[in-house]
Scaffold this active site. Structure first.
Site, PDB file in Angstrom:
ATOM      1  N   LYS A  76       3.203  12.040   3.491  1.00  0.00           N
ATOM      2  CA  LYS A  76       2.520  10.930   4.191  1.00  0.00           C
ATOM      3  C   LYS A  76       3.613  10.465   5.444  1.00  0.00           C
ATOM      4  O   LYS A  76       4.835  10.466   5.015  1.00  0.00           O
ATOM      5  CB  LYS A  76       2.044   9.854   3.423  1.00  0.00           C
ATOM      6  CG  LYS A  76       1.214   8.757   4.316  1.00  0.00           C
ATOM      7  CD  LYS A  76       0.755   7.599   3.228  1.00  0.00           C
ATOM      8  CE  LYS A  76      -0.030   6.766   3.806  1.00  0.00           C
ATOM      9  NZ  LYS A  76      -0.534   5.673   2.893  1.00  0.00           N
ATOM     10  N   SER A 151      -5.764   4.459   3.045  1.00  0.00           N
ATOM     11  CA  SER A 151      -4.914   4.899   4.130  1.00  0.00           C
ATOM     12  C   SER A 151      -4.297   6.569   4.249  1.00  0.00           C
ATOM     13  O   SER A 151      -4.081   6.870   5.142  1.00  0.00           O
ATOM     14  CB  SER A 151      -3.790   3.942   4.610  1.00  0.00           C
ATOM     15  OG  SER A 151      -2.671   4.067   3.456  1.00  0.00           O
ATOM     16  N   SER A 175      -5.002   2.816  -1.395  1.00  0.00           N
ATOM     17  CA  SER A 175      -4.673   4.047  -0.430  1.00  0.00           C
ATOM     18  C   SER A 175      -4.282   5.304  -0.926  1.00  0.00           C
ATOM     19  O   SER A 175      -4.395   6.316  -0.133  1.00  0.00           O
ATOM     20  CB  SER A 175      -3.486   3.436   0.537  1.00  0.00           C
ATOM     21  OG  SER A 175      -3.980   2.413   1.504  1.00  0.00           O
TER      22      SER A 175
END
Lengths: 485, 98
Positions: A76, A151, A175
């Site tokens: 990420k 997210s 998330s």
């Protein structure tokens, strides 16, 4: 050569057997990423990936490769990577190149895994739909007008579309788990303190936790073990020796027997579309010899308001570091230092980040601190106590991860409060700092949904072992979007 | 929309505290969003929290301290490589003293 949805543990075996080289594998996934339809990546690291793969292939020929050596993965874009830009999905950091690696990046490098690139995300990890990225929204591989969740939506979409066998994510209020649920993959939020936060761009420091997003529970265990461990550079890092961790790194999980599993009524009371698939999980676990009982987590409904106060307050503090002076975006047309701060921050941050900063600023401002921040921290304890009490009578909890399957892009963007409700089933666990995973458990209107397993602090082994046993008997985690080959 | 007349959100003041500036259209939308968010947050107030200690760390862990000794050297050139504007090892900002 290999199927796009092959697990990390199968790829490791394939590499060991000489079925393919790491360079071949890495090229295979890089070519798939080049055809990405979901905007899952912000940065591709083609050259360093191929160089690293070649290095791992040499190590393997020389007989000194670890078992994960040469298996590709993605990070990420919230984890700092030395000499490779780290954007956190924000204009503020669009050109930021960190001078160091996050601890988890170093740890995954130590295993010899090959980073393919950095995945897209909601700006500063604030969002539940991945529509808040400066680099454009991520879409869900299960349907192009659908959100992947957020997210960590880029990581979830990348794994679901077979662009990478595994990816890292972060979970502050859901998330990792929510996008895992909406994209039909397995995602684990470890216990707070289990994985170092050093080099992970801060959102809400008392909640932020990194974890794996994978095809199955075994891969989640492997990646967790690769990432976890004490780090003196993180003041909230937990210093623990858990004997199962060494086995987990090898993909070995023991499947727990005869557990008492609690189903929190407050998670099933809602008009929840995930209820039917959850019933299937319950039957499967009961058939495996576990007992299911209804339990109460009475303060569940207070979690969302308390979370948005605490997360907002911590975010407004953490994000005060972006001043346009030392790093990050700087406005070209400022007339004074004060003006420089305001313009740089106003240009650099997107709408949702500003809303959270303003909410946090409000909650922390003079006269409101007791009514909001302190009140939220007290509710946080009530919520943590709910879980503590539950774990005196049951071993783990089973609950839905999300209200239903993936929702349409744009359907909630005009209504932040409705968007915040998407985290209803994931936020309480975050406030309590507990480990929880989401695993695919069926479909609602042809879209995947996840079941959430919640464990006591530092008992990731219990929920991973239970998920592994479930996945041995079901194939939801092996069902992939039809249009993807 | 919920009644939010009692919140008295002074957006200009809040934005200044947060070092943000919002243009006029943004101000209207942001005020409305904030009012809705604070209405939602206010639902906390009905929960009885008397005699409950606030929780700052989810595991009630204490702040760990390390020995006070130098463990690394700061490489100024490397750190300033990502700064928007520097000169001779200093960060450049608009004139502060007239």
């Amino acid at each position: 050569m290999t199927k796009p949805f092959t697990t990390v543990h199968d790829l490791a075996s394939g590499l060991a057997a000489g079925a393919y080289s790491s360079v071949e594998l890495t090229k295979h996934f890089l070519e798939r990423i080049a055809q990405d339809q979901n905007n899952a990546f912000v940065t591709l690291t083609t050259d360093s990936a191929l160089a690293s793969a070649a290095k791992q292939d040499r190590a393997r020929r020389n007989g000194d490769a670890g078992w994960l050596a040469g298996v590709p993965m993605a990070h990420k874009d919230i984890f700092c990577t030395k000499d490779i830009r780290t954007t956190a999905g924000s204009r503020m950091l669009a050109d930021f190149i960190a001078p160091y690696n996050a601890t988890i990046v170093n740890r995954i490098n130590t295993q010899g895994m090959v980073m393919l690139g950095k995945t897209n995300m909601d700006e500063f990890a604030m969002g539940s739909s991945n529509e808040n990225s400066y680099f454009g929204p991520v879409t869900n591989p299960w349907g192009e007008a659908l959100v992947p969740g957020g997210s960590s939506g880029g990581s979830a979409a990348a794994v679901a579309a077979g662009l990478t066998p595994a990816a890292t994510g972060t979970d502050t209020g859901g998330s990792i788990r929510q996008p895992a649920s909406l994209c039909g993959i397995t995602g684990l939020k470890p216990t707070y303190g289990r994985v170092s936060r050093y080099g992970m761009i801060a959102f809400a420091s008392s909640l932020d936790q990194a974890g794996p997003m994978t095809h199955d529970a075994i891969d989640a265990a492997i990646l967790l073990a690769a990432m976890a461990g004490f780090d003196e550079r993180d003041s909230t890092s937990a210093d623990r020796e858990d004997a199962w961790m060494a086995d987990a790194l090898q993909g070995k999980l023991s499947r727990p027997a005869g557990l008492k599993i609690g189903l929190p009524r407050q998670y099933f009371d809602h008009a929840n579309e995930s209820a039917a698939p959850l019933e299937g999980v319950r039957h499967c676990l009961e058939a495996q010899g576990h007992t299911c009982v209804d339990i109460d987590l009475p303060h569940t409904d207070a979690a969302i308001p308390a979370y948005y106060v605490i997360a907002g307050a911590e975010a407004s503090t953490n994000l005060s570091r972006y001043d346009g002076v030392r790093f990050g975006h700087r406005s070209d047309e400022s007339e004074s230092l004060e003006d420089l701060y305001q313009r740089s921050r106003s240009e650099g941050f997107g709408a949702e980040v500003k809303r959270r900063i303003l909410t946090g600023t409000y909650a922390l401002s003079v006269g409101y601190y007791d009514a909001y921040y302190l009140k939220a921290q007290k509710i946080r304890r009530l919520i943590a106590n709910d879980f503590t009490r539950a774990f005196t009578t049951v071993d783990v909890l089973l609950a839905p991860t999300t209200l239903g399957g993936a929702f349409a892009q744009g359907s909630l963007t005009k209504d932040p409060v409705a968007m915040y409700q998407q985290d209803k089933f994931t936020v309480p666990v975050s406030l309590a700092g507990l480990p929880a995973l989401s695993m695919p458990c069926g479909f609602v209107a042809n879209l995947p949904v996840g079941a959430q397993l919640i464990g006591p602090a530092f008992r990731e082994d219990l929920i991973l072992g239970l998920a592994d046993a479930y996945q041995a008997e079901t194939d939801w985690h092996q069902t992939h979007p039809e249009q993807i080959v | 929309m919920a009644d939010s007349s009692d919140h008295n959100i002074d957006l200009v003041h809040l934005a200044r505290l947060a070092r943000l500036s919002l243009d006029r259209d943004d101000q209207r939308a942001t005020t409305s969003d904030l009012e809705n968010i604070i209405d939602m947050i206010d639902s906390m107030q009905k929960i009885d929290t008397s005699d409950v200690a606030p929780m700052a760390n989810p595991l009630d862990a204490n702040q760990r301290l390390r020995a006070d000794r130098v463990t690394e050297e700061v490489d100024r050139n490397q750190f300033q490589a990502s700064a928007p504007s520097t000169q001779d090892g200093y960060y450049l900002v608009p004139r502060v003293i007239e």
